[in-house]
Enzyme design. Structure first.
Site, short mmCIF file in Angstrom:
data_model
loop_
_atom_site.label_atom_id
_atom_site.label_comp_id
_atom_site.label_asym_id
_atom_site.label_seq_id
_atom_site.Cartn_x
_atom_site.Cartn_y
_atom_site.Cartn_z
N ASP A 24 0.84 -1.31 -0.02
CA ASP A 24 0.07 0.22 -0.03
C ASP A 24 1.02 1.28 0.18
O ASP A 24 1.94 1.35 0.39
CB ASP A 24 -0.87 -0.03 1.28
CG ASP A 24 -2.08 1.01 1.00
OD1 ASP A 24 -2.39 1.37 -0.01
OD2 ASP A 24 -2.52 1.42 1.94
N ASN A 26 1.11 3.42 -2.81
CA ASN A 26 1.78 3.91 -4.26
C ASN A 26 1.40 5.34 -4.48
O ASN A 26 1.94 6.09 -5.09
CB ASN A 26 1.32 2.94 -5.30
CG ASN A 26 1.79 1.60 -5.15
OD1 ASN A 26 2.66 1.42 -4.23
ND2 ASN A 26 1.36 0.74 -6.04
N GLY A 27 -0.09 5.44 -4.23
CA GLY A 27 -0.70 6.77 -4.87
C GLY A 27 0.21 7.90 -3.64
O GLY A 27 0.46 8.95 -4.42
N SER A 69 -7.56 -5.65 -5.11
CA SER A 69 -8.65 -6.27 -4.21
C SER A 69 -9.95 -6.06 -4.77
O SER A 69 -10.09 -5.39 -5.90
CB SER A 69 -8.74 -5.48 -2.72
OG SER A 69 -9.37 -4.21 -2.98
N GLU A 71 -12.49 -4.79 -3.99
CA GLU A 71 -12.94 -3.40 -3.76
C GLU A 71 -12.11 -2.45 -4.52
O GLU A 71 -12.54 -1.40 -4.69
CB GLU A 71 -12.51 -2.95 -2.20
CG GLU A 71 -13.55 -3.64 -1.12
CD GLU A 71 -13.19 -5.19 -0.88
OE1 GLU A 71 -12.02 -5.23 -0.89
OE2 GLU A 71 -14.21 -5.97 -0.85
N ASN A 72 -11.06 -2.61 -5.22
CA ASN A 72 -10.35 -1.96 -5.98
C ASN A 72 -10.76 -1.46 -7.20
O ASN A 72 -10.66 -0.52 -7.85
CB ASN A 72 -8.75 -2.20 -6.23
CG ASN A 72 -7.91 -2.27 -5.01
OD1 ASN A 72 -6.99 -2.94 -4.79
ND2 ASN A 72 -8.17 -0.87 -4.20
N ARG A 75 -12.09 2.32 -7.97
CA ARG A 75 -11.18 3.41 -8.70
C ARG A 75 -11.48 3.84 -9.85
O ARG A 75 -12.28 3.17 -10.58
CB ARG A 75 -9.79 2.78 -8.57
CG ARG A 75 -9.38 2.55 -7.22
CD ARG A 75 -7.94 2.12 -6.87
NE ARG A 75 -7.67 1.80 -5.52
CZ ARG A 75 -6.52 2.14 -5.03
NH1 ARG A 75 -5.38 2.23 -5.94
NH2 ARG A 75 -6.37 1.70 -3.58
N ARG A 198 -4.67 -1.70 9.17
CA ARG A 198 -5.75 -2.39 8.64
C ARG A 198 -5.46 -3.56 7.82
O ARG A 198 -4.39 -3.61 7.22
CB ARG A 198 -6.92 -1.59 8.02
CG ARG A 198 -6.62 -0.60 7.04
CD ARG A 198 -8.03 -0.03 6.84
NE ARG A 198 -7.73 1.01 5.46
CZ ARG A 198 -7.49 2.30 5.85
NH1 ARG A 198 -7.78 2.83 6.85
NH2 ARG A 198 -7.26 3.12 4.67
C1 IPE Z 1 -5.23 -2.86 -0.26
O1 IPE Z 1 -5.05 -1.39 -0.35
C2 IPE Z 1 -5.32 -3.41 -1.46
C3 IPE Z 1 -4.04 -3.75 -1.98
C4 IPE Z 1 -2.99 -3.35 -1.68
C5 IPE Z 1 -4.05 -4.21 -3.50
P1 IPE Z 1 -6.13 -0.54 -0.30
O2 IPE Z 1 -5.58 0.91 -0.63
O3 IPE Z 1 -6.95 -0.51 -1.23
O4 IPE Z 1 -6.81 -0.34 1.13
P2 IPE Z 1 -7.82 0.44 2.09
O5 IPE Z 1 -8.71 1.16 0.79
O6 IPE Z 1 -6.81 1.77 2.20
O7 IPE Z 1 -8.17 0.13 3.02
C1 IPE Z 2 -1.55 0.09 -3.34
O1 IPE Z 2 -1.35 1.69 -3.43
C2 IPE Z 2 -1.81 -0.29 -4.86
C3 IPE Z 2 -3.26 -1.01 -5.06
C4 IPE Z 2 -4.14 -0.84 -4.15
C5 IPE Z 2 -3.24 -1.59 -6.11
P1 IPE Z 2 -2.44 2.50 -3.62
O2 IPE Z 2 -2.94 2.88 -4.82
O3 IPE Z 2 -3.55 2.01 -2.28
O4 IPE Z 2 -1.80 3.78 -2.60
P2 IPE Z 2 -2.72 4.97 -1.62
O5 IPE Z 2 -3.12 4.12 -0.57
O6 IPE Z 2 -3.48 5.57 -2.39
O7 IPE Z 2 -1.44 5.73 -1.38
MG MG Z 3 -3.97 2.21 -0.61
#
Ligand code: IPE
Ligand code: IPE
Ligand code: MG
Length: 260
Positions: A24, A26-27, A69, A71-72, A75, A198
């Site tokens: 987690d 990356n963004g 996930s 849930e992803n 996005r 979490r």
């Molecule tokens: C968990 O990260 C899923 C993956 C790393 C693939 P998320 O960024 O989706 O989790 P939440 O939404 O913060 O709980």
């Molecule tokens: C994890 O990084 C990658 C995936 C869930 C696919 P995020 O994209 O959730 O990065 P943040 O949590 O928004 O920083």
């Molecule tokens: Mg994330």
């Protein structure tokens, strides 16, 4: 958290056999650098390369990475598309090294719901690497822990309807065998990068006795040194599995699953 002993090597018998990672942040990594989110995902792929290589080198038997996930899908379409294409690029680029390091690629999740081109590339890579005997690299794709338990329950219910299983035979082992990868051992160590504390629907059944390691470091910055820090911290922990302890961590190592 915060072990400063990453310069020392973890003794082999204390290296976690199964490591699971919630990759987690990356963004946020990208945002802090004034870059678009996808640049964080691209750099995160470099961390995947580094962590896979280091885990194989240190003798980890199974590495499970939470890549997407259930849930992803919430996005923006463009981000989901980027992540799917990144996976295909990763598979194409990494196959030589996967084969060289004898890594067995596997995947868990509702794979049938992935775009056809992703499924095709994934199935091909899994089949090609299935001849290998080294570390298992398991990608959790369109994966949700509740969905996994639900899908297992459905398989059992279907078997019951066919008269193949009776209620008293629905044991822990029977249910475990109906999870996405019936061969998977419970994770010993669960790492989450990016600072959130979490589980986000990851491996709900399997993490019941996993040791947890949370770090504020975002995934694109998580490399070999950070992994070794987590391993050293894990090596110093006492796992009791509900008992009274006093047994070295490796005493449980020979068992496939916690408490089993
Ligand atoms: C968990 O990260 C899923 C993956 C790393 C693939 P998320 O960024 O989706 O989790 P939440 O939404 O913060 O709980
Ligand atoms: C994890 O990084 C990658 C995936 C869930 C696919 P995020 O994209 O959730 O990065 P943040 O949590 O928004 O920083
Ligand atoms: Mg994330």
């Amino acid at each position: 958290m915060g072990s400063d002993s990453d310069s020392k090597a973890t003794p082999q018998e204390r290296v976690p056999r199964h490591v699971a990672v919630i990759m987690d942040g990356n963004g946020r990594w990208a945002r802090r650098k004034g870059l678009p989110r996808h640049r964080g995902h691209a750099e995160g792929a470099e961390s995947v390369r580094a962590v896979v290589r280091e885990c194989a080198r240190l003798g980890v038997q199974e590495l499970t990475l939470y890549a997407f996930s259930t849930e992803n899908w919430r996005r923006p379409k463009t981000e989901v598309h980027f992540l799917m294409e990144l996976l295909r690029t990763f598979l194409a680029a990494e196959m030589p090294e996967i084969m060289e390091n004898r890594i067995r690629l596997r995947a868990i999740g509702r794979l049938a719901e992935l775009p056809a081109r992703v499924r095709r590339d994934l199935e091909r890579a899994i089949a090609t690497s299935s001849v290998n005997g080294g570390m298992i690299l398991r990608l959790a794709l369109n994966y949700g822990g509740r969905q996994e338990i639900l899908d297992a329950a459905k398989r059992i219910a279907e078997a019951a309807v066919r008269g193949e299983i009776a209620p008293q035979d629905v044991t822990e082992e029977a249910l475990r065998g109906c999870l996405y990868d019936g061969q998977m051992r419970d994770p010993d160590l669960l790492i989450r990068t990016g600072g959130e504390m979490r589980i986000s629907n990851f491996l709900l059944w399997e993490v019941s006795y996993a040791e947890l390691w949370f770090t504020p470091i975002c995934w694109p910055d998580f490399r070999e040194a950070e992994l070794r820090t987590a391993f050293n911290d894990y090596a110093g922990r006492e796992r009791r599995f509900g008992g009274l302890g006093g047994e070295p961590l490796s005493a449980h190592g020979g068992r496939r699953n916690a408490g089993a």
